[in-house]
Design a protein around this motif. Structure first.
Motif, mmCIF file in Angstrom:
data_model
loop_
_atom_site.group_PDB
_atom_site.id
_atom_site.type_symbol
_atom_site.label_atom_id
_atom_site.label_comp_id
_atom_site.label_asym_id
_atom_site.label_seq_id
_atom_site.Cartn_x
_atom_site.Cartn_y
_atom_site.Cartn_z
ATOM 1 N N TYR A 147 -0.593 5.529 7.057
ATOM 2 C CA TYR A 147 -0.958 4.905 5.787
ATOM 3 C C TYR A 147 -0.666 3.418 5.871
ATOM 4 C CZ TYR A 147 -1.219 9.606 3.913
ATOM 5 O OH TYR A 147 -1.565 10.899 3.690
ATOM 6 N N ARG A 148 -1.431 2.654 5.118
ATOM 7 C CA ARG A 148 -1.154 1.223 5.005
ATOM 8 C C ARG A 148 -1.111 0.894 3.508
ATOM 9 N NH1 ARG A 148 -5.827 -1.641 3.739
ATOM 10 N NH2 ARG A 148 -7.737 -0.520 4.191
ATOM 11 N N ARG A 149 -0.359 -0.110 3.190
ATOM 12 C CA ARG A 149 -0.219 -0.515 1.788
ATOM 13 C C ARG A 149 -1.246 -1.586 1.460
ATOM 14 N NH1 ARG A 149 5.373 0.079 -0.649
ATOM 15 N NH2 ARG A 149 6.115 1.936 0.422
ATOM 16 N N CYS A 150 -1.804 -1.474 0.270
ATOM 17 C CA CYS A 150 -2.817 -2.418 -0.174
ATOM 18 C C CYS A 150 -2.519 -2.780 -1.633
ATOM 19 C CB CYS A 150 -4.204 -1.783 -0.043
ATOM 20 S SG CYS A 150 -5.543 -2.855 -0.573
ATOM 21 N N PHE A 151 -2.402 -4.080 -1.899
ATOM 22 C CA PHE A 151 -2.133 -4.551 -3.259
ATOM 23 C C PHE A 151 -3.449 -4.719 -4.002
ATOM 24 C CE2 PHE A 151 -1.744 -8.141 -6.253
ATOM 25 C CZ PHE A 151 -0.832 -7.587 -7.125
ATOM 26 N N GLU A 152 -3.539 -4.117 -5.177
ATOM 27 C CA GLU A 152 -4.712 -4.273 -6.040
ATOM 28 C C GLU A 152 -4.244 -4.913 -7.337
ATOM 29 O OE1 GLU A 152 -6.616 -0.513 -6.574
ATOM 30 O OE2 GLU A 152 -7.163 -0.360 -4.452
ATOM 31 N N GLY A 153 -4.680 -6.127 -7.554
ATOM 32 C CA GLY A 153 -4.274 -6.830 -8.758
ATOM 33 C C GLY A 153 -4.545 -8.316 -8.622
ATOM 34 N N HIS A 154 -3.738 -9.100 -9.289
ATOM 35 C CA HIS A 154 -3.904 -10.552 -9.256
ATOM 36 C C HIS A 154 -2.531 -11.223 -9.421
ATOM 37 C CE1 HIS A 154 -3.839 -9.609 -13.549
ATOM 38 N NE2 HIS A 154 -3.431 -10.838 -13.746
ATOM 39 N N HIS A 155 -2.529 -12.491 -9.158
ATOM 40 C CA HIS A 155 -1.297 -13.259 -9.324
ATOM 41 C C HIS A 155 -1.375 -14.027 -10.640
ATOM 42 C CE1 HIS A 155 2.295 -15.458 -8.345
ATOM 43 N NE2 HIS A 155 1.687 -16.570 -8.715
ATOM 44 N N ASP A 156 -0.425 -13.775 -11.499
ATOM 45 C CA ASP A 156 -0.309 -14.489 -12.768
ATOM 46 C C ASP A 156 0.772 -15.559 -12.579
ATOM 47 O OD1 ASP A 156 0.256 -15.393 -15.324
ATOM 48 O OD2 ASP A 156 0.101 -13.413 -16.236
ATOM 49 N N PRO A 157 0.434 -16.860 -12.806
ATOM 50 C CA PRO A 157 1.425 -17.928 -12.596
ATOM 51 C C PRO A 157 2.703 -17.749 -13.415
ATOM 52 C CG PRO A 157 -0.753 -18.863 -12.941
ATOM 53 C CD PRO A 157 -0.864 -17.389 -13.195
ATOM 54 N N GLU A 158 2.593 -17.107 -14.570
ATOM 55 C CA GLU A 158 3.776 -16.934 -15.411
ATOM 56 C C GLU A 158 4.520 -15.633 -15.118
ATOM 57 O OE1 GLU A 158 2.626 -17.374 -19.480
ATOM 58 O OE2 GLU A 158 1.792 -19.370 -19.145
ATOM 59 N N ALA A 159 3.771 -14.581 -14.818
ATOM 60 C CA ALA A 159 4.404 -13.267 -14.655
ATOM 61 C C ALA A 159 4.529 -12.845 -13.193
ATOM 62 C CB ALA A 159 3.611 -12.216 -15.424
ATOM 63 N N GLY A 215 -0.230 -5.859 -10.816
ATOM 64 C CA GLY A 215 -1.115 -4.867 -10.209
ATOM 65 C C GLY A 215 -0.299 -3.735 -9.632
ATOM 66 N N ILE A 216 -0.925 -3.006 -8.735
ATOM 67 C CA ILE A 216 -0.248 -1.872 -8.113
ATOM 68 C C ILE A 216 -0.453 -1.928 -6.600
ATOM 69 C CG2 ILE A 216 -0.446 -0.361 -10.123
ATOM 70 C CD1 ILE A 216 -2.805 0.994 -8.766
ATOM 71 N N VAL A 217 0.437 -1.272 -5.899
ATOM 72 C CA VAL A 217 0.324 -1.136 -4.454
ATOM 73 C C VAL A 217 -0.104 0.298 -4.178
ATOM 74 C CG1 VAL A 217 1.558 -1.191 -2.258
ATOM 75 C CG2 VAL A 217 2.081 -2.879 -4.028
ATOM 76 N N ARG A 218 -1.203 0.440 -3.459
ATOM 77 C CA ARG A 218 -1.717 1.764 -3.125
ATOM 78 C C ARG A 218 -1.476 2.061 -1.654
ATOM 79 N NH1 ARG A 218 -4.791 3.944 -7.187
ATOM 80 N NH2 ARG A 218 -5.758 2.477 -8.600
ATOM 81 N N GLU A 219 -1.252 3.323 -1.383
ATOM 82 C CA GLU A 219 -1.144 3.797 -0.010
ATOM 83 C C GLU A 219 -2.543 4.234 0.410
ATOM 84 O OE1 GLU A 219 1.775 4.559 2.012
ATOM 85 O OE2 GLU A 219 2.878 3.254 0.654
ATOM 86 N N ILE A 220 -3.118 3.543 1.374
ATOM 87 C CA ILE A 220 -4.458 3.841 1.866
ATOM 88 C C ILE A 220 -4.326 4.589 3.190
ATOM 89 C CG2 ILE A 220 -6.677 2.845 2.569
ATOM 90 C CD1 ILE A 220 -5.970 2.256 -0.340
ATOM 91 N N PRO A 221 -4.960 5.761 3.306
ATOM 92 C CA PRO A 221 -4.840 6.480 4.579
ATOM 93 C C PRO A 221 -5.560 5.743 5.710
ATOM 94 C CG PRO A 221 -6.255 7.685 3.043
ATOM 95 C CD PRO A 221 -5.731 6.492 2.318
ATOM 96 N N VAL A 222 -4.968 5.782 6.886
ATOM 97 C CA VAL A 222 -5.584 5.256 8.098
ATOM 98 C C VAL A 222 -6.094 6.466 8.866
ATOM 99 C CG1 VAL A 222 -5.199 3.998 10.247
ATOM 100 C CG2 VAL A 222 -4.029 3.288 8.153
ATOM 101 N N LEU A 223 -7.398 6.472 9.161
ATOM 102 C CA LEU A 223 -8.014 7.624 9.800
ATOM 103 C C LEU A 223 -8.214 7.397 11.294
ATOM 104 C CD1 LEU A 223 -10.780 8.332 7.123
ATOM 105 C CD2 LEU A 223 -8.582 9.475 7.365
#
Length: 142
Positions: free
Chosen positions: A80-92, A96-104
């Motif tokens: 598995y590899r980790r993949c961040f889905e979201g955005h960077h908020d300058p204030e916060a 987003g979330i980090v998903r575990e993506i299977p490596v096939l």
């Protein structure tokens, strides 16, 4: 594919084309985890190649093939590899979330392509079957 303005003939043409692509992609690939599953997959694919993709007796076979492919893909996960889905908020900060993506494995990648083709076929096939039933109902009413 936007099927709302598509004719039944175009839907059937698309479904037949997708079935042909699925069969070509699955040719020579072991689409099951056991010899029995591989033989079942071969029979289902041969039935698709006959061209009558709307046959009712294909329903169970296509569902079986999908289940076999999903199970085979799970067995081809090598990590598995980790993949961040979201955005960077300058204030916060990162939001987003980090998903575990299977490596096939290589076989898993090919099986994933085959199942994607199967899912596309199932979608257009159901649309064509629904449209055909609607047209048959209308003819009976007229």
């Amino acid at each position: 594919m936007n099927t709302q303005d598509t004719t039944l003939e175009d839907l059937l043409t698309e479904a037949t084309s997708r079935a042909r692509r699925l069969c070509a992609a699955a040719l020579g690939i072991d689409c099951g985890s056991t010899a029995q599953e591989a033989a079942t997959a071969t029979r289902i694919l041969q039935a698709l190649q006959t061209g009558n993709i709307l046959r009712d007796d294909l329903n169970g076979g296509l569902q079986t093939l999908q289940a076999q492919l999903e199970a085979a893909i799970l067995s081809e996960t090598v990590g598995y590899r980790r993949c961040f889905e979201g955005h960077h908020d300058p204030e916060a900060g990162d939001v987003g979330i980090v998903r575990e993506i299977p490596v096939l494995s290589d076989r898993g990648v090919v099986l994933h392509e085959v199942i994607s083709l199967l899912e596309a076929l199932l979608a257009v096939r159901e649309e064509a079957r629904d449209r055909l039933r609607a047209e048959q109902t209308l003819r009976r009413l007229l």
